[in-house]
Scaffold this motif. Structure first.
Motif, short mmCIF file in Angstrom:
data_model
loop_
_atom_site.label_atom_id
_atom_site.label_comp_id
_atom_site.label_asym_id
_atom_site.label_seq_id
_atom_site.Cartn_x
_atom_site.Cartn_y
_atom_site.Cartn_z
N PRO A 91 107.31 59.43 -25.86
CA PRO A 91 106.40 59.71 -24.74
C PRO A 91 105.07 60.26 -25.25
O PRO A 91 105.02 60.99 -26.25
N ILE A 92 104.00 59.90 -24.55
CA ILE A 92 102.65 60.35 -24.91
C ILE A 92 102.10 61.21 -23.77
O ILE A 92 102.22 60.85 -22.60
N PHE A 93 101.49 62.32 -24.14
CA PHE A 93 100.89 63.25 -23.17
C PHE A 93 99.44 63.50 -23.60
O PHE A 93 99.21 63.95 -24.73
N ILE A 94 98.49 63.22 -22.72
CA ILE A 94 97.08 63.42 -23.05
C ILE A 94 96.39 64.19 -21.93
O ILE A 94 96.56 63.86 -20.75
N GLU A 95 95.63 65.21 -22.31
CA GLU A 95 94.72 65.90 -21.40
C GLU A 95 93.31 65.47 -21.78
O GLU A 95 92.85 65.70 -22.90
N LEU A 96 92.61 64.83 -20.84
CA LEU A 96 91.25 64.36 -21.07
C LEU A 96 90.30 65.19 -20.22
O LEU A 96 90.39 65.17 -18.98
N VAL A 97 89.39 65.92 -20.85
CA VAL A 97 88.57 66.92 -20.16
C VAL A 97 87.08 66.61 -20.31
O VAL A 97 86.57 66.47 -21.42
N ASP A 98 86.39 66.52 -19.17
CA ASP A 98 84.93 66.52 -19.15
C ASP A 98 84.50 67.98 -19.23
O ASP A 98 84.77 68.77 -18.31
N LYS A 99 83.82 68.35 -20.31
CA LYS A 99 83.53 69.77 -20.54
C LYS A 99 82.66 70.37 -19.44
O LYS A 99 82.85 71.52 -19.03
N HIS A 100 81.69 69.60 -18.95
CA HIS A 100 80.85 70.12 -17.87
C HIS A 100 81.69 70.37 -16.62
O HIS A 100 81.57 71.42 -15.97
#
Length: 372
Positions: A91-100
């Motif tokens: 399983p793959i877990f990703i948190e993708l965050v726009d810093k602004h």
């Protein structure tokens, strides 16, 4: 029958992490707007190591350490890597965050609609804060985020009071629909400003700003996307493992500056339920009944960390290029991005979690979905 969850997870990040309150205004997230933290679950035996080595050889990756920057320009290698992970049912877990956007979320949660009790973690309240954050991220001038960062550094009572007023003035002058969102921001910010004025100065400043962490040198750190991303992934793994994480080991890339902070906040996440704090998230389970082990490894000593780096680096670079690059994306890279998004199972916590404005998600060809 439900599958046995993996006992080992490898975690790494991409996107120049650190305290976002210290970013200089003249370079405000220009080159690395996106941050990503990726994890995958798999026991890395000799068979996995041999197959990964064969993939590197087939795609002419000669360096001993697998690097995301190099892999990003070899999309066929990433395709084959995902195939390898799929054959291992990893399983793959990703948190993708726009810093602004992350800074804006902190403004909403600390200054506009601060936490006062259990009602603030109900689905309706979380949805409302998300709507406000989307509106502010899309329509507010970046100076509001700059001012919030400056307040974190100065902790000056008068400066924070002026920021409340700036938020209210901006929302009052915003005629962009839906105007009821701006009206809500005005009402809540005014109420928060009233409370701010009533409190003793030190208490008022403490309430208006994020809770800081300290690095090994004793420096206060205010806005850390890597920290929130890690606790979210940990809670998502807790969901995937159906709360059975006592035999699980999380291997994180070595963090000389943030290691102790991650360990401390891991413990805080595990204790939330005991404190009566419930987060009704569809993709994560913060009600820990067991604790996983967290260890740190140097990337050049761990192929697992290197693979996590490739996953995090790919998605952070892809979104940066797709949104701000100004050129069509390579079809193979588009296909990899769509595969990462599509292969997740929200009910189990896996896949990509977007901590970004809804309009960015739509721009990437995905329909936003509520997590509450």
């Amino acid at each position: 029958m439900l599958e046995q969850a993996p006992a080992e997870y490898y975690i790494d990040e991409s996107g120049n992490t650190g305290d976002l309150s210290t970013v200089k205004i003249d370079s405000y997230f220009v080159e690395q707007r996106m941050f990503a933290l990726a994890a995958f679950g798999c026991t890395l035996d000799q068979d996995f190591t041999d197959k990964l080595g064969a993939l590197k050889k087939a795609h002419r990756i000669q360096s001993s350490e697998l690097k995301s920057k190099q892999a990003y320009d070899k999309p066929r290698f990433i395709f084959d890597l995902l195939d390898l992970l799929e054959t291992r049912r990893a399983p793959i877990f990703i948190e993708l965050v726009d810093k602004h956007f992350f800074v804006v979320v902190n403004i909403i949660e600390r200054m506009v609609v601060p936490y006062v009790g259990e009602c603030d973690t109900q689905p309706g309240a979380l949805w409302m804060k998300g709507v406000m954050a989307n509106y502010m991220a899309l329509y507010a001038p970046p100076e509001l985020a700059h001012a919030f960062a400056a307040c974190c550094q100065s902790r000056d009572h008068a400066e924070i009071r002026e920021l409340y007023k700036q938020i209210i003035r901006w929302a009052q002058g915003s005629g962009v629909p839906p105007t009821d969102v701006a009206a809500g921001i005005i009402r809540f910010a005014r109420d928060s400003l009233k409370d701010f004025r009533k409190l003793p100065k030190a208490k008022a400043v403490e309430r208006a700003l994020p809770i800081p962490d300290k690095n090994p040198a004793g420096k206060l750190l205010w806005v850390l996307p890597n920290l929130t991303s890690f606790t979210n992934i940990y809670a998502r793994i807790n969901r995937f493992a159906r709360k059975q994480v006592s035999g699980v080991t999380l291997f994180h890339d070595e963090q000389l500056q943030f290691g102790d902070i991650l360990l401390h906040n891991k413990k805080l996440a595990e204790d939330l339920a005991q404190l009566g704090v419930k987060l009704p998230l569809q993709t994560a389970d913060f009600e820990f009944s067991q604790a996983a082990d967290l260890q740190f490894q140097r990337s050049h000593d761990s192929i697992g960390i290197q693979v996590a780096d490739v996953l995090a680096g790919f998605i952070a670079r892809y979104v940066q290029d797709a949104v701000w690059g100004g050129a069509p994306m390579h079809p193979d890279k588009v296909a990899i991005f769509r595969r990462l998004v599509a292969t997740g199972d929200r009910s189990l916590g896996s896949g990509v979690n977007f901590v970004t404005p809804d309009n960015m998600i739509r721009f990437l060809g995905i329909e936003p979905r509520s997590n509450f």
